[in-house]
Write a protein that holds these residues in place. Structure first.
Motif, PDB file in Angstrom:
ATOM      1  N   LYS A 155       0.823  -1.203   0.000  1.00  0.00           N
ATOM      2  CA  LYS A 155       0.000   0.000   0.000  1.00  0.00           C
ATOM      3  C   LYS A 155       0.864   1.263   0.000  1.00  0.00           C
ATOM      4  CE  LYS A 155      -3.989  -2.062   2.349  1.00  0.00           C
ATOM      5  NZ  LYS A 155      -4.863  -2.015   3.548  1.00  0.00           N
ATOM      6  N   ASP A 156       1.995   1.177   0.680  1.00  0.00           N
ATOM      7  CA  ASP A 156       2.884   2.338   0.788  1.00  0.00           C
ATOM      8  C   ASP A 156       4.095   2.204  -0.121  1.00  0.00           C
ATOM      9  OD1 ASP A 156       4.105   0.243   2.084  1.00  0.00           O
ATOM     10  OD2 ASP A 156       4.756   1.414   3.815  1.00  0.00           O
ATOM     11  N   GLY A 157       4.002   1.348  -1.154  1.00  0.00           N
ATOM     12  CA  GLY A 157       5.158   1.039  -1.985  1.00  0.00           C
ATOM     13  C   GLY A 157       5.778   2.253  -2.638  1.00  0.00           C
ATOM     14  N   LYS A 158       4.944   3.147  -3.169  1.00  0.00           N
ATOM     15  CA  LYS A 158       5.467   4.317  -3.862  1.00  0.00           C
ATOM     16  C   LYS A 158       6.206   5.239  -2.900  1.00  0.00           C
ATOM     17  CE  LYS A 158       4.106   7.984  -7.091  1.00  0.00           C
ATOM     18  NZ  LYS A 158       2.977   8.583  -7.856  1.00  0.00           N
ATOM     19  N   ALA A 159       5.606   5.496  -1.745  1.00  0.00           N
ATOM     20  CA  ALA A 159       6.233   6.374  -0.758  1.00  0.00           C
ATOM     21  C   ALA A 159       7.501   5.730  -0.193  1.00  0.00           C
ATOM     22  CB  ALA A 159       5.252   6.687   0.373  1.00  0.00           C
ATOM     23  N   ALA A 160       7.443   4.413   0.063  1.00  0.00           N
ATOM     24  CA  ALA A 160       8.609   3.723   0.614  1.00  0.00           C
ATOM     25  C   ALA A 160       9.765   3.725  -0.381  1.00  0.00           C
ATOM     26  CB  ALA A 160       8.236   2.293   0.989  1.00  0.00           C
ATOM     27  N   THR A 161       9.447   3.609  -1.677  1.00  0.00           N
ATOM     28  CA  THR A 161      10.491   3.663  -2.706  1.00  0.00           C
ATOM     29  C   THR A 161      11.125   5.046  -2.746  1.00  0.00           C
ATOM     30  OG1 THR A 161       9.362   1.994  -4.037  1.00  0.00           O
ATOM     31  CG2 THR A 161      10.981   3.377  -5.169  1.00  0.00           C
ATOM     32  N   ALA A 162      10.299   6.077  -2.662  1.00  0.00           N
ATOM     33  CA  ALA A 162      10.822   7.446  -2.658  1.00  0.00           C
ATOM     34  C   ALA A 162      11.748   7.675  -1.462  1.00  0.00           C
ATOM     35  CB  ALA A 162       9.669   8.440  -2.639  1.00  0.00           C
ATOM     36  N   GLU A 163      11.387   7.137  -0.304  1.00  0.00           N
ATOM     37  CA  GLU A 163      12.227   7.292   0.885  1.00  0.00           C
ATOM     38  C   GLU A 163      13.551   6.539   0.715  1.00  0.00           C
ATOM     39  OE1 GLU A 163      10.028   6.079   4.304  1.00  0.00           O
ATOM     40  OE2 GLU A 163       8.432   7.552   3.984  1.00  0.00           O
ATOM     41  N   ALA A 164      13.471   5.341   0.123  1.00  0.00           N
ATOM     42  CA  ALA A 164      14.693   4.563  -0.089  1.00  0.00           C
ATOM     43  C   ALA A 164      15.630   5.280  -1.045  1.00  0.00           C
ATOM     44  CB  ALA A 164      14.340   3.179  -0.620  1.00  0.00           C
ATOM     45  N   LEU A 165      15.071   5.886  -2.092  1.00  0.00           N
ATOM     46  CA  LEU A 165      15.903   6.621  -3.051  1.00  0.00           C
ATOM     47  C   LEU A 165      16.463   7.891  -2.423  1.00  0.00           C
ATOM     48  CD1 LEU A 165      13.806   6.171  -6.310  1.00  0.00           C
ATOM     49  CD2 LEU A 165      16.048   5.178  -5.800  1.00  0.00           C
ATOM     50  N   ALA A 166      15.728   8.483  -1.507  1.00  0.00           N
ATOM     51  CA  ALA A 166      16.248   9.654  -0.803  1.00  0.00           C
ATOM     52  C   ALA A 166      17.447   9.281   0.067  1.00  0.00           C
ATOM     53  CB  ALA A 166      15.154  10.283   0.050  1.00  0.00           C
ATOM     54  N   THR A 167      17.456   8.032   0.526  1.00  0.00           N
ATOM     55  CA  THR A 167      18.587   7.550   1.321  1.00  0.00           C
ATOM     56  C   THR A 167      19.828   7.380   0.457  1.00  0.00           C
ATOM     57  OG1 THR A 167      17.071   6.388   2.816  1.00  0.00           O
ATOM     58  CG2 THR A 167      19.371   5.688   2.841  1.00  0.00           C
ATOM     59  N   PHE A 168      19.618   6.959  -0.806  1.00  0.00           N
ATOM     60  CA  PHE A 168      20.717   6.787  -1.754  1.00  0.00           C
ATOM     61  C   PHE A 168      20.412   7.609  -3.014  1.00  0.00           C
ATOM     62  CE2 PHE A 168      20.863   2.742   0.642  1.00  0.00           C
ATOM     63  CZ  PHE A 168      22.168   2.808   1.120  1.00  0.00           C
ATOM     64  N   PRO A 169      20.569   8.916  -2.952  1.00  0.00           N
ATOM     65  CA  PRO A 169      20.190   9.768  -4.092  1.00  0.00           C
ATOM     66  C   PRO A 169      20.950   9.462  -5.377  1.00  0.00           C
ATOM     67  CG  PRO A 169      21.419  11.012  -2.422  1.00  0.00           C
ATOM     68  CD  PRO A 169      21.059   9.701  -1.809  1.00  0.00           C
ATOM     69  N   ALA A 170      22.129   8.859  -5.280  1.00  0.00           N
ATOM     70  CA  ALA A 170      22.891   8.529  -6.490  1.00  0.00           C
ATOM     71  C   ALA A 170      22.154   7.529  -7.375  1.00  0.00           C
ATOM     72  CB  ALA A 170      24.264   7.978  -6.116  1.00  0.00           C
ATOM     73  N   LEU A 171      21.234   6.774  -6.793  1.00  0.00           N
ATOM     74  CA  LEU A 171      20.490   5.784  -7.569  1.00  0.00           C
ATOM     75  C   LEU A 171      19.457   6.425  -8.493  1.00  0.00           C
ATOM     76  CD1 LEU A 171      19.805   2.963  -4.931  1.00  0.00           C
ATOM     77  CD2 LEU A 171      21.449   2.929  -6.810  1.00  0.00           C
ATOM     78  N   GLU A 172      19.064   7.647  -8.202  1.00  0.00           N
ATOM     79  CA  GLU A 172      18.022   8.316  -8.992  1.00  0.00           C
ATOM     80  C   GLU A 172      18.393   8.347 -10.477  1.00  0.00           C
ATOM     81  OE1 GLU A 172      15.077   9.476  -8.476  1.00  0.00           O
ATOM     82  OE2 GLU A 172      14.821   9.934  -6.350  1.00  0.00           O
ATOM     83  N   GLY A 173      19.638   8.633 -10.770  1.00  0.00           N
ATOM     84  CA  GLY A 173      20.062   8.728 -12.160  1.00  0.00           C
ATOM     85  C   GLY A 173      20.390   7.395 -12.807  1.00  0.00           C
ATOM     86  N   LEU A 174      20.220   6.309 -12.057  1.00  0.00           N
ATOM     87  CA  LEU A 174      20.580   4.981 -12.555  1.00  0.00           C
ATOM     88  C   LEU A 174      19.378   4.056 -12.681  1.00  0.00           C
ATOM     89  CD1 LEU A 174      23.692   4.479 -10.220  1.00  0.00           C
ATOM     90  CD2 LEU A 174      23.740   5.139 -12.633  1.00  0.00           C
TER      91      LEU A 174
END
Length: 230
Positions: free
Chosen positions: A105-124
């Protein structure tokens, strides 16, 4: 939060852990160190439910979960990041994350939080995981685990084979995650400096038995090195 109580675990007729006891609090980091073959990964696999003790018990929040399957432990708040920067190499980084997020249910928000933890992944996100560097794959593996919003994180050698700049980033991330509250971490690590800076307490595992334990920190490094030199 997690307690391994007098666990005896092995493979077939070979016993690897001989009466090991480890407790991880609801907040903070507990480090386990030792030479290759000492039983460190076996300890984490036992906590995760991939191995069942021949004797002893595994408890989560005081409840005996020794016979619970791994996915049932995940539902109770446990996440496991195995050794080796594991990912699905033919899937993109985004698809690797979606495998965990889909159906939550919270998959989208949890993914955004995980990417915020590792911002370098955003471009990959559009790149296949098999084409990422070892450090990037490790960040992806930890991010994938964080999508489950764990209360207990099991990390097996997160700095193995990773360039120093990414080691520092992963160390900072572990410290930040443990420091924000509500998360306990059981860290298996060969990098003594990292382990002792990140952890509150430590254990040295030798031939399947804990030989030294204590409060972590710079003062502990000498005792740990002396123990590992024996």
């Amino acid at each position: 939060m997690l307690e391994l109580r007098d666990v005896h675990v092995g493979y077939g007729r070979t016993t690897v852990l001989h009466g090991v006891g480890v407790t991880v609090p609801a907040e903070g980091v507990v480090a386990v160190m030792g030479h290759n073959g000492a039983g460190k990964s076996t300890l984490l696999r036992t906590a995760a439910g991939l191995l069942r003790p021949a004797r002893g018990a595994v408890l989560l929040d005081g409840v005996d979960v020794t016979r619970l399957a791994p996915h049932e432990r995940v539902r109770r708040g446990l996440a496991y990041v195995p050794q080796g920067q594991q990912s699905f190499p033919h899937l993109t980084a985004r698809e690797n994350l979606q495998l965990v997020a889909d159906g939550r249910k919270d998959g989208k928000a949890a993914t955004a939080e995980a990417l915020a933890t590792f911002p370098a992944l955003e471009g990959l996100l559009g790149r296949r995981a098999g084409l990422l560097s070892g450090g990037q794959r490790q960040q992806l593996a930890i991010a994938r685990a964080l999508i489950t919003r764990p209360r207990l994180l099991l990390l097996d050698e997160p700095t193995e084979g990773i360039q120093p700049s990414v080691v520092a980033e992963i160390e900072e991330t572990v410290l930040r995650l443990a420091g924000r509250g509500g998360l306990g971490v059981l860290l298996v690590e060969q990098h003594l400096g990292f382990a002792l800076r990140a952890a509150h307490t430590y254990h040295v595992l030798e031939s399947g038995r804990i030989t030294v334990s204590g409060a972590a920190g710079a003062d502990a490094e000498g005792a740990v090195r002396a123990s590992l030199a024996v």
